[in-house]
Design an enzyme around this catalytic site. Sequence first.
Site, short mmCIF file in Angstrom:
data_model
loop_
_atom_site.label_atom_id
_atom_site.label_comp_id
_atom_site.label_asym_id
_atom_site.label_seq_id
_atom_site.Cartn_x
_atom_site.Cartn_y
_atom_site.Cartn_z
N ASP A 104 0.86 -1.17 0.00
CA ASP A 104 0.00 0.00 0.00
C ASP A 104 0.91 1.23 0.00
O ASP A 104 2.11 1.12 0.29
CB ASP A 104 -0.89 -0.05 1.25
CG ASP A 104 -1.80 1.14 1.38
OD1 ASP A 104 -2.30 1.62 0.34
OD2 ASP A 104 -2.01 1.62 2.51
N ASP B 198 -0.27 5.01 1.04
CA ASP B 198 -0.56 5.96 2.11
C ASP B 198 -0.52 5.29 3.47
O ASP B 198 -1.16 4.25 3.68
CB ASP B 198 -1.93 6.59 1.87
CG ASP B 198 -1.99 7.38 0.58
OD1 ASP B 198 -1.98 8.61 0.64
OD2 ASP B 198 -2.02 6.75 -0.50
#
Length: 342
Positions: A133, A135
């Site tokens: 991922d 963020d």
Amino acid sequence: MSQTNMAQPGAEQPLTQLVLNKWFSYQDEVFLPLKNLPNKHQGLFSIAFAGNFSITHIKAIIDFFAKHNQTVTGLCQYQPDLSLPAALCFYIKQAELPINPLVLQQFSSTLDFQLVQIACPPNLYEPGLLVMDMDSTAITIECIDEIARLANVYDEVASVTALAMAGKLDFSESLNQRVAKLTGIEKSLIDELKNNLPLMPGIKMLCQILKQHQWHLAIASGGFVPFAEQVQALINLDEVHANVLEFKDNKLTGKVLGTIVDAQQKAVILESLQQQLGLIKSQTVAIGDGANDLKMMATAGLGVAVHGKAKVVEQAQAAICQGSLLQLLYMLAIPLNSEAIV
């Protein structure tokens, strides 16, 4: 170092007695070398890291596992990188199910270290795949919240982001709601934010080490392409998958173009990359912090929650709850092969 010296260390003595990368049995306060390496395809590997370990810790950890009907059959102290402190790996040959990660976290936090349990660990020294991922995983911020700050709608957007990451809102629906609030933001402000992204501690060195061992590195993000491409350049990723913001007259229109990278799409990306690269599942790793990363983590051979919400920690196979992402190496470099035992 003689076997006699290794046999009976004092209760509070540091583990200098344990030769790095060598496996031992431990019973009645006696260490004895194991004749055979543990079988990576059988049982569980419990890794204690980010602590100042002593014999007292070993006893407490073994007793903890015993209370959960798990018997430790091997123990190894190892240090996958010189910038990391040594960790302990406890091999449990006969174990049907791992202990709930939240239970592991609760126990280990009382003794000021971190503890994970994994089966069939990946091998750093063979080609692999890491999908991350972006963020709050590869970088320390949520980009959409920071864009919202520029538009003076931070509180509105951040509250929706928090609910989405906790799994309390549908991700795609919440993304469209949040992006709609960003209408009119100048592209120049997006570029300014893009050029000042704070990387998560340890991520750059982690990626450098993985690349040295022919790992394929990718982002699968519910965030946005300009930021993902910037992270790609900063840490030398092979590819990125993220959402496309629509601009008109150099301003955000408040719309997302194309297929939204949601939880299901992240899992599809990981599975597709695994097939393209011809990798076995155990050589695939996914890391993330939010509920929309859980499907991707479940698809990978090893799914690791990074500074994750409680729901994510509980459902991931393992978790790094604090500290550098370089600590992922503890789960990839357990001494089970000749390359690691040097």
